[in-house]
Scaffold this active site. Structure first.
Site, short mmCIF file in Angstrom:
data_model
loop_
_atom_site.label_atom_id
_atom_site.label_comp_id
_atom_site.label_asym_id
_atom_site.label_seq_id
_atom_site.Cartn_x
_atom_site.Cartn_y
_atom_site.Cartn_z
N ASN A 177 0.84 -1.19 0.00
CA ASN A 177 0.00 0.00 0.00
C ASN A 177 0.89 1.26 0.00
OD1 ASN A 177 -2.53 1.29 0.08
ND2 ASN A 177 -2.35 1.60 2.28
N ASN A 179 1.53 3.54 2.01
CA ASN A 179 2.26 3.92 3.22
C ASN A 179 3.29 2.87 3.64
OD1 ASN A 179 0.39 1.98 3.97
ND2 ASN A 179 0.02 2.86 5.99
N LYS A 180 3.59 1.91 2.79
CA LYS A 180 4.50 0.84 3.15
C LYS A 180 5.92 1.09 2.63
CE LYS A 180 1.38 -1.51 5.35
NZ LYS A 180 0.19 -0.65 5.16
N VAL A 181 6.83 0.17 2.92
CA VAL A 181 8.24 0.35 2.61
C VAL A 181 8.46 0.55 1.11
CG1 VAL A 181 10.53 -0.71 2.74
CG2 VAL A 181 8.92 -0.98 4.64
#
Length: 225
Positions: A177, A179-181
């Site tokens: 998503n 907001n992930k790494v």
């Protein structure tokens, strides 16, 4: 541009296969199966772990709602266990107390004494990518015949004693998503060392369609979201 030119621009194609292979190689997992998002990965992973309606799934009290939603999609009930202050992840000590005080083994199945429901799985989460005490959690669950599905959504690139998070349990999930790494816009992944589970995951997440030149034959309830 390779993807656009190939005409395979969504759930299948050479680049999807390559992404799965590269994630598997990076994490050390035997197999990786791409999904539409991390919640879908959790849902299918829990189904593959054998969770069925009316059962219970242990997870941590500090988590994102997707963890609980995936449990409810299968008609099971999340049971919340406390977290450690230093990791913000599922506490092995709290888990041990719950298992010793609230459950018992009956015919090789862990059962909640008060509800009579089988404890079908345990879902610890590596909160904000910081590893929980996953090895202790897995060892505890093995003693009670509970499969572990790691919610490693936020922990791509996190390691425990030289092992990547997500390869301790029977199955685990990643999220890509925004907001992930790393991100693919949406996207998720199921990791496992079990080839049979990996093949089943790929089958279910591509609508459970049997390969055929023209017929549309589906042999199970599959998912396309």
């Amino acid at each position: 541009m390779d993807v656009v030119d190939s005409k395979f621009v969504s759930s299948v194609g050479r680049r999807v296969d390559e992404f799965e292979q590269r994630v598997a190689a990076f994490t050390g997992a035997g197999f990786a199966v791409a999904t539409v998002n991390g919640t879908a990965a959790l849902h299918v992973a829990l189904e593959l772990a054998g969770v069925t309606p009316g059962e219970e799934v242990l997870t941590q009290a500090l988590t994102f709602v997707a963890t609980c939603n995936a449990v409810r999609y299968l008609g099971a009930r999340p049971v919340f266990v406390d977290v450690d202050r230093d990791t913000l992840g599922l506490s092995p000590d709290a888990l041990r107390r719950f298992l010793e005080q609230e459950t018992e083994l009956r015919h090789g199945r862990c059962v909640n004494r008060r509800t009579g429901a089988r404890i079908a799985a345990c879902v610890p989460m590596h909160t904000f990518g910081f590893p929980c005490r996953i090895a202790e959690i897995v060892a505890l669950c093995e003693g009670y015949a509970i499969p572990v599905v790691e919610d490693a959504a936020e922990s791509l690139g996190s390691w425990v004693d030289g092992r990547h998070t997500g390869i301790f349990g029977r199955l685990s999930t990643l999220s890509f998503n925004g907001n992930k790494v790393i991100t693919t816009g949406g996207g998720g992944m199921i990791l496992t060392d079990d080839e049979t589970l990996a093949r089943r995951a790929k089958h279910l997440t591509t609508t459970a369609k049997q390969p055929h030149a023209w017929e549309f034959v589906h042999d199970a309830v599959g998912y396309n979201y």
